[in-house]
Design an enzyme around this catalytic site. Structure first.
Site, PDB file in Angstrom:
ATOM      1  N   ASN A 206       1.024  -1.186   0.025  1.00 22.90           N
ATOM      2  CA  ASN A 206      -0.098  -0.115   0.010  1.00 22.90           C
ATOM      3  C   ASN A 206       1.027   1.256  -0.072  1.00 22.90           C
ATOM      4  O   ASN A 206       1.588   1.745   0.985  1.00 22.90           O
ATOM      5  CB  ASN A 206      -0.779  -0.133   1.421  1.00 22.90           C
TER       6      ASN A 206
ATOM      7  N   ARG B 236      -2.626  -2.412  -3.332  1.00 15.99           N
ATOM      8  CA  ARG B 236      -4.072  -1.285  -3.054  1.00 15.99           C
ATOM      9  C   ARG B 236      -3.836  -0.384  -3.931  1.00 15.99           C
ATOM     10  O   ARG B 236      -3.063   0.415  -3.996  1.00 15.99           O
ATOM     11  CB  ARG B 236      -3.999  -0.656  -1.608  1.00 15.99           C
TER      12      ARG B 236
ATOM     13  N   HIS C 171     -12.964   2.518   0.900  1.00 14.77           N
ATOM     14  CA  HIS C 171     -12.881   1.435   2.042  1.00 14.77           C
ATOM     15  C   HIS C 171     -13.338   0.059   1.103  1.00 14.77           C
ATOM     16  O   HIS C 171     -13.918  -0.672   2.239  1.00 14.77           O
ATOM     17  CB  HIS C 171     -13.693   1.886   3.188  1.00 14.77           C
TER      18      HIS C 171
ATOM     19  N   ARG D  44     -12.576  15.003   8.729  1.00 15.42           N
ATOM     20  CA  ARG D  44     -13.244  15.238   7.576  1.00 15.42           C
ATOM     21  C   ARG D  44     -14.874  15.602   7.886  1.00 15.42           C
ATOM     22  O   ARG D  44     -15.414  15.043   8.796  1.00 15.42           O
ATOM     23  CB  ARG D  44     -13.376  13.966   6.546  1.00 15.42           C
TER      24      ARG D  44
ATOM     25  N   GLU E  52      -8.154  -5.496   5.642  1.00 11.72           N
ATOM     26  CA  GLU E  52      -8.073  -5.189   4.200  1.00 11.72           C
ATOM     27  C   GLU E  52      -6.758  -5.722   3.537  1.00 11.72           C
ATOM     28  O   GLU E  52      -6.917  -6.177   2.419  1.00 11.72           O
ATOM     29  CB  GLU E  52      -7.853  -3.883   4.099  1.00 11.72           C
TER      30      GLU E  52
END
Ligand code: AMP
Length: 400
Positions: free
Chosen positions: A7, A94, A183, A244, A387
């Site tokens: 990643n 990823r 996600h 956020r 993940e």
């Protein structure tokens, strides 16, 4: 089969080496501050009972140097877990934004790299970095297959009525403005795992997956397929997050520009880094916020209330979208560890068939755990996300 999951960020590179015979993690780590004066590599070797940590601090000018250091460590006589890099059978990457080009993971070749690059404008901070990781892997592992696994691919099953914004249609056709969702590997992993925990096939259950971490997103998963998700064209939309904003009235943007003199180029920063929990109470880590709230800090309490309220609203709307709801699944840092948030989200939801057991809900969970009352129509579970494992599984399946 051994799979290396990568990643790559703009100044970091996370990795995990998995043995897919038993899906065990052999080693993992992160290279950080790539390009700074002093970079740092934190490497963990798994050894049955625990992990052995190695930290290297030195200048790491680019991702290639970082990857070289990683290879040296995973093949190191004592600290390593394999004797040669050729033992790695495949590399799973990823990739954040697959746009509409990818609804599944794919073996990387020149045309795939071009298509990823074409999606750069939709994820300018992430896709170029992900591509850099791919280039370095191709160079340092010649002949080893590389697979791209997209954050967006699980959400590509959304129907047009869910992914389109009610904006001039040509914004979609000309500029690709639409909801993509993110996600995806996490939502896919926990939805599938949750169905398995019920002893059912994913095609036989309707689930709302609630990923609450630094970034937060939710998905309505109908018979194994995503039919709606809270993040949008970018990961800014949806529920409230650490820094956020999540959803807000878009007219606020021009109002801010006109009345507060906020520059258009600064808006991204405001909505992505200065909003959410942080915007309300000045903190973005839920642990700190709870401890402040316990001391009577009203703004910390308000931030938690707002956070919980927004997740609750999405559960209500996704229950309506799904028609019948079998499960609500919490995951990620807050979802797995924060009983106050889970309780707040699920209380007074019996009209939707959601009835949690506050005793079962107490605590932090690193393994799947049901937290509903016996007799609750909707099952409520905590399912820790993974993940990296999902990316490794998708890599293996793609190569099949
Ligand atoms: P993630 O992005 O999944 O790693 O989640 C990170 C976030 O999880 C942190 O910023 C915290 O807000 C939250 N978190 C982690 N542990 C706890 C905990 N014990 N209680 C509440 N929140 C937690």
């Amino acid at each position: 089969m051994k799979v290396l999951v990568i990643n790559a960020g703009s100044s970091s590179l996370k990795y995990q080496l998995l043995n897919m015979e038993n899906e065990a993690v052999m080693a993992s780590g992160i290279v950080e501050r790539i390009g700074d004066k002093l970079g740092v590599l934190t490497h963990k070797k798994m050894n049955g009972t625990g992990e052995e940590k190695t930290v290297i601090e030195q200048a790491i000018p680019d991702h290639k140097v970082g990857m070289h250091l990683v290879i040296d460590l995973i093949t190191h006589k004592e600290k390593g877990v394999i004797s040669d890099k050729s033992e790695i059978n495949a590399i799973g990457h990823r990739v954040v934004q697959g746009g509409e080009s990818f609804n599944t993971s794919i073996l990387i070749d020149a045309s795939v790299k071009k298509a990823i690059k074409d999606n750069n404008p939709l994820a300018p901070l992430h896709n170029p970095a992900n591509l850099m990781g791919i280039d370095v892997a191709e160079e340092l592992f010649p002949g080893t297959p590389n697979v791209a696994v997209f954050d967006t691919e699980f959400h590509q099953t959304m129907p047009a009525k869910a992914f389109l914004y009610a904006l001039p249609y040509e914004y979609y056709t000309d500029l690709r403005i639409r909801r993509y969702g993110f996600h995806g590997t996490s939502h896919k992993y926990v939805a599938k795992r949750a169905a398995n925990l019920l002893g059912k096939n994913p095609e036989d259950v309707n689930i709302i997956t609630v990923h609450l971490g630094n970034g937060c997103s939710m998905a309505a998963v109908k018979k194994g397929k995503c039919v709606d998700t809270s993040m949008g064209m970018t990961p800014l939309a949806g529920v409230m997050m650490g820094t956020r904003s999540g959803d807000f009235d878009p007219a606020i943007i021009s109002y801010l520009v006109e009345h507060k003199g906020v520059k258009v180029e600064d808006l991204d920063d405001v909505f992505n880094k200065k909003s959410g929990l942080k915007g309300i109470c000045g903190m973005n880590d839920m642990r700190d916020i709870h401890s402040k709230a316990e001391q009577g800090d009203e703004m910390a309490k308000l931030a938690v209330d707002m956070f919980v309220y927004r997740v609750k609203k999405y559960i209500g709307s996704y229950a309506a979208v799904l028609g019948t709801l079998d499960m609500v699944v919490f995951t990620a840092g807050i979802g797995e560890n924060d009983d106050i948030v889970r309780k707040g989200v699920c209380e007074d939801m019996t009209s939707l068939g959601i009835d949690i057991d506050t005793e079962k809900n107490k605590g932090r969970f690193s393994k799947p755990q049901p937290i509903h009352k016996e007799g609750s129509k909707v099952q409520v579970w905590i399912v820790p996300t993974n993940e990296e494992l999902q990316i490794a599984q998708d890599t293996v399946n793609t190569l099949k």
